[in-house]
Write a protein that holds these residues in place. Structure first.
Motif, PDB file in Angstrom:
ATOM      1  N   SER A   1      39.177  -1.797 -48.820  1.00 15.91           N
ATOM      2  CA  SER A   1      39.430  -2.874 -47.854  1.00 15.91           C
ATOM      3  C   SER A   1      39.496  -2.326 -46.426  1.00 15.91           C
ATOM      4  O   SER A   1      39.497  -1.118 -46.209  1.00 15.91           O
ATOM      5  CB  SER A   1      40.748  -3.566 -48.177  1.00 15.91           C
ATOM      6  OG  SER A   1      41.821  -2.803 -47.682  1.00 15.91           O
ATOM      7  N   ASP A   2      39.575  -3.228 -45.468  1.00 16.26           N
ATOM      8  CA  ASP A   2      39.634  -2.840 -44.059  1.00 16.26           C
ATOM      9  C   ASP A   2      40.733  -1.831 -43.785  1.00 16.26           C
ATOM     10  O   ASP A   2      40.501  -0.757 -43.215  1.00 16.26           O
ATOM     11  CB  ASP A   2      39.900  -4.068 -43.187  1.00 16.26           C
ATOM     12  CG  ASP A   2      38.649  -4.913 -43.037  1.00 16.26           C
ATOM     13  OD1 ASP A   2      37.771  -4.846 -43.926  1.00 16.26           O
ATOM     14  OD2 ASP A   2      38.541  -5.629 -42.038  1.00 16.26           O
ATOM     15  N   SER A   3      41.934  -2.176 -44.163  1.00 14.79           N
ATOM     16  CA  SER A   3      43.069  -1.298 -43.873  1.00 14.79           C
ATOM     17  C   SER A   3      42.936   0.025 -44.617  1.00 14.79           C
ATOM     18  O   SER A   3      43.213   1.091 -44.076  1.00 14.79           O
ATOM     19  CB  SER A   3      44.369  -1.980 -44.273  1.00 14.79           C
ATOM     20  OG  SER A   3      44.540  -3.170 -43.552  1.00 14.79           O
TER      21      SER A   3
ATOM     22  N   TRP B   1      40.316   1.453 -45.408  1.00 13.46           N
ATOM     23  CA  TRP B   1      39.272   2.250 -44.755  1.00 13.46           C
ATOM     24  C   TRP B   1      39.871   3.132 -43.662  1.00 13.46           C
ATOM     25  O   TRP B   1      39.510   4.293 -43.481  1.00 13.46           O
ATOM     26  CB  TRP B   1      38.194   1.338 -44.175  1.00 13.46           C
ATOM     27  CG  TRP B   1      36.961   2.104 -43.771  1.00 13.46           C
ATOM     28  CD1 TRP B   1      36.774   2.773 -42.603  1.00 13.46           C
ATOM     29  CD2 TRP B   1      35.786   2.317 -44.554  1.00 13.46           C
ATOM     30  NE1 TRP B   1      35.543   3.390 -42.590  1.00 13.46           N
ATOM     31  CE2 TRP B   1      34.917   3.125 -43.774  1.00 13.46           C
ATOM     32  CE3 TRP B   1      35.378   1.906 -45.816  1.00 13.46           C
ATOM     33  CZ2 TRP B   1      33.658   3.520 -44.247  1.00 13.46           C
ATOM     34  CZ3 TRP B   1      34.122   2.300 -46.268  1.00 13.46           C
ATOM     35  CH2 TRP B   1      33.283   3.091 -45.492  1.00 13.46           C
ATOM     36  N   GLU B   2      40.818   2.613 -42.939  1.00  9.19           N
ATOM     37  CA  GLU B   2      41.448   3.404 -41.873  1.00  9.19           C
ATOM     38  C   GLU B   2      42.190   4.602 -42.451  1.00  9.19           C
ATOM     39  O   GLU B   2      42.190   5.689 -41.885  1.00  9.19           O
ATOM     40  CB  GLU B   2      42.406   2.530 -41.070  1.00  9.19           C
ATOM     41  CG  GLU B   2      41.691   1.428 -40.336  1.00  9.19           C
ATOM     42  CD  GLU B   2      42.319   1.174 -38.974  1.00  9.19           C
ATOM     43  OE1 GLU B   2      42.712   2.141 -38.298  1.00  9.19           O
ATOM     44  OE2 GLU B   2      42.404  -0.015 -38.601  1.00  9.19           O
TER      45      GLU B   2
ATOM     46  N   GLU C   1      28.877   0.450 -47.972  1.00 14.59           N
ATOM     47  CA  GLU C   1      29.306  -0.590 -47.032  1.00 14.59           C
ATOM     48  C   GLU C   1      28.114  -1.144 -46.272  1.00 14.59           C
ATOM     49  O   GLU C   1      28.004  -2.342 -46.049  1.00 14.59           O
ATOM     50  CB  GLU C   1      30.299  -0.008 -46.024  1.00 14.59           C
ATOM     51  CG  GLU C   1      31.693   0.155 -46.548  1.00 14.59           C
ATOM     52  CD  GLU C   1      32.371  -1.170 -46.813  1.00 14.59           C
ATOM     53  OE1 GLU C   1      32.326  -2.053 -45.943  1.00 14.59           O
ATOM     54  OE2 GLU C   1      32.922  -1.330 -47.908  1.00 14.59           O
TER      55      GLU C   1
ATOM     56  N   GLN D   1      36.605 -17.209 -40.131  1.00 17.06           N
ATOM     57  CA  GLN D   1      36.325 -16.090 -41.035  1.00 17.06           C
ATOM     58  C   GLN D   1      35.504 -16.609 -42.211  1.00 17.06           C
ATOM     59  O   GLN D   1      35.941 -17.524 -42.910  1.00 17.06           O
ATOM     60  CB  GLN D   1      37.668 -15.538 -41.513  1.00 17.06           C
ATOM     61  CG  GLN D   1      37.585 -14.361 -42.432  1.00 17.06           C
ATOM     62  CD  GLN D   1      37.198 -13.102 -41.685  1.00 17.06           C
ATOM     63  OE1 GLN D   1      37.299 -13.051 -40.448  1.00 17.06           O
ATOM     64  NE2 GLN D   1      36.745 -12.106 -42.417  1.00 17.06           N
TER      65      GLN D   1
ATOM     66  N   GLU E   1      30.159 -10.529 -37.222  1.00 16.25           N
ATOM     67  CA  GLU E   1      30.156  -9.716 -38.436  1.00 16.25           C
ATOM     68  C   GLU E   1      29.737  -8.287 -38.122  1.00 16.25           C
ATOM     69  O   GLU E   1      30.302  -7.332 -38.629  1.00 16.25           O
ATOM     70  CB  GLU E   1      29.154 -10.296 -39.446  1.00 16.25           C
ATOM     71  CG  GLU E   1      29.651 -11.488 -40.177  1.00 16.25           C
ATOM     72  CD  GLU E   1      30.779 -11.148 -41.132  1.00 16.25           C
ATOM     73  OE1 GLU E   1      30.633 -10.199 -41.909  1.00 16.25           O
ATOM     74  OE2 GLU E   1      31.814 -11.829 -41.085  1.00 16.25           O
TER      75      GLU E   1
ATOM     76  N   SER F   1      32.451  -6.333 -36.340  1.00 21.54           N
ATOM     77  CA  SER F   1      33.556  -5.909 -37.192  1.00 21.54           C
ATOM     78  C   SER F   1      33.096  -4.817 -38.159  1.00 21.54           C
ATOM     79  O   SER F   1      33.838  -3.895 -38.475  1.00 21.54           O
ATOM     80  CB  SER F   1      34.147  -7.117 -37.917  1.00 21.54           C
ATOM     81  OG  SER F   1      33.765  -7.139 -39.256  1.00 21.54           O
ATOM     82  N   PHE F   2      31.858  -4.913 -38.597  1.00 24.25           N
ATOM     83  CA  PHE F   2      31.326  -3.874 -39.480  1.00 24.25           C
ATOM     84  C   PHE F   2      31.259  -2.516 -38.781  1.00 24.25           C
ATOM     85  O   PHE F   2      31.744  -1.506 -39.295  1.00 24.25           O
ATOM     86  CB  PHE F   2      29.934  -4.274 -39.967  1.00 24.25           C
ATOM     87  CG  PHE F   2      29.132  -3.162 -40.577  1.00 24.25           C
ATOM     88  CD1 PHE F   2      29.467  -2.639 -41.812  1.00 24.25           C
ATOM     89  CD2 PHE F   2      28.051  -2.635 -39.900  1.00 24.25           C
ATOM     90  CE1 PHE F   2      28.733  -1.597 -42.369  1.00 24.25           C
ATOM     91  CE2 PHE F   2      27.310  -1.598 -40.443  1.00 24.25           C
ATOM     92  CZ  PHE F   2      27.661  -1.082 -41.685  1.00 24.25           C
TER      93      PHE F   2
ATOM     94  N   ARG G   1      34.623  -1.083 -38.119  1.00 25.03           N
ATOM     95  CA  ARG G   1      35.291  -0.597 -39.299  1.00 25.03           C
ATOM     96  C   ARG G   1      34.716   0.711 -39.814  1.00 25.03           C
ATOM     97  O   ARG G   1      35.417   1.687 -39.989  1.00 25.03           O
ATOM     98  CB  ARG G   1      35.143  -1.653 -40.385  1.00 25.03           C
ATOM     99  CG  ARG G   1      35.708  -1.243 -41.688  1.00 25.03           C
ATOM    100  CD  ARG G   1      36.016  -2.447 -42.466  1.00 25.03           C
ATOM    101  NE  ARG G   1      34.877  -2.880 -43.213  1.00 25.03           N
ATOM    102  CZ  ARG G   1      34.973  -3.165 -44.517  1.00 25.03           C
ATOM    103  NH1 ARG G   1      36.138  -3.027 -45.105  1.00 25.03           N
ATOM    104  NH2 ARG G   1      33.944  -3.566 -45.159  1.00 25.03           N
TER     105      ARG G   1
END
Lengths: 124, 124
Positions: A7-9, A11-12, A80, B5, B80, B83-84, B87
Motif C-alpha cells: 500500500s501507499d504507506s 511503500w514509504e 507497480e 478518488q 493518477e 500520485s503514482f 509514490r
DNA sequence: CTCCCATGATTACGCCTGTAATATACTACC
DNA sequence: GGTAGTATATTACAGGCGTAATCATGGGAG
C-alpha cells in the motif's frame, strides 16, 4: 512468486529499508519522522503487515528485530508500473510515455539520457 | 475542486463513459461485458458510487438514468500519474521515464514521436 | 527481588473496495 | 387491476488500509 501488494504507506516504509538494511524499528521510525507525522505505533503496524505479507523479513537481535526487504525495489517498481499503465492507459505504455515527456519538467541531463535510451531502442 | 478518488474497478467504468456519453446503465454493462465478468449489479454499484463521489452525473430519461462523466479524463490521468510518480519514484518523473523507456516495448512510430517530443523539450 | 520501560503481538475501528443480493417503484401487458 | 419485468435504492459482508491503543513479556535500574 507473486509479489505482495504494497500500500501507499507501506511503500514509504519499504523505501527506508531499501535505502539501508537491516534496521531496527526505532531506526525506521526515526528515518520516517521527518517526512510523515506518524505515531511510532503506526510505523510498527506497517512493519508487521509487511512481514506478514512477505515483503519484509527480520532476524532477532537481542530484544528487538532487525528488518530487511524481502523483495527487491526493482521488482516492485516493475509491478507497480505495470499495474499503473494497465489501469490508466489501458496497457499502452507508449501513450503514457508521450504524455509524460510532454508534461514533465526534465533536466538537460535527463533529456540526454532519454535520447540515449531511445537510440538503443531504435536499433532493435 | 478536489478530484474524487477513483478505484481500479471504477476506473474501468469511467473509461466506458469517457469513450461515449451519455449512456444508460445497460449500455455501460454491455460495454464492459467483454472485458470483465462482472455481474450487472456490480456495475450498477460502481455507477452509484461514482455518482456519490461526484465523478459521474446523470439525468433522468424516462424510467432510467443517463450517465455521463463529471470529471475529465485528462484531469484524472494527471492526478493518477502524479500520485503514482510521487509514490514509486519519490516524485522524480525523470527517473520514471528513463526506467520506462528502457523497459517498454515501443513501436517505431512511438519512438519517432518520443524523439520529437524530446527535441521540443531540448529547445527550452 | 521488584518495578518500569521498550519491544513485539494482538486487537480496534471506521472507511474504501470488490462483489453482489434484497427491496422498492414504475411501466407495460394481459 | 394484478403481475412480470426493469430501473434505481438500500443493504450485506469480508478483506485491505490508515491510524493507533492495549496486552504480554523480558531485561535493566534500583
Amino acid at each position: 512468486m507473486v509479489l505482495p501488494q504494497i500500500s501507499d504507506s507501506e511503500w514509504e516504509v519499504m523505501t527506508v529499508l531499501w535505502a539501508r538494511a537491516p534496521q531496527g524499528a526505532q531506526e525506521v521510525i526515526a528515518a520516517l519522522a521527518g517526512r510523515r507525522r506518524w505515531n511510532s505505533r503506526t510505523v510498527r503496524t506497517f512493519l508487521n503487515r509487511l512481514v506478514k505479507k512477505g515483503a519484509v523479513s527480520y532476524v532477532a537481535d537481542g530484544n528487538r528485530y532487525l528488518y530487511r526487504p524481502a523483495v527487491s525495489r526493482e521488482q516492485c517498481i516493475h509491478e507497480e508500473s505495470r499495474s499503473f499503465v494497465s489501469r490508466v492507459f489501458a496497457g499502452d505504455a507508449g501513450a503514457m510515455l508521450v504524455q509524460f515527456v510532454q508534461q514533465a519538467r526534465l533536466s538537460a541531463e535527463e533529456i540526454r539520457q532519454l535520447r540515449k535510451a531511445l537510440e538503443e531502442k531504435g536499433k532493435e
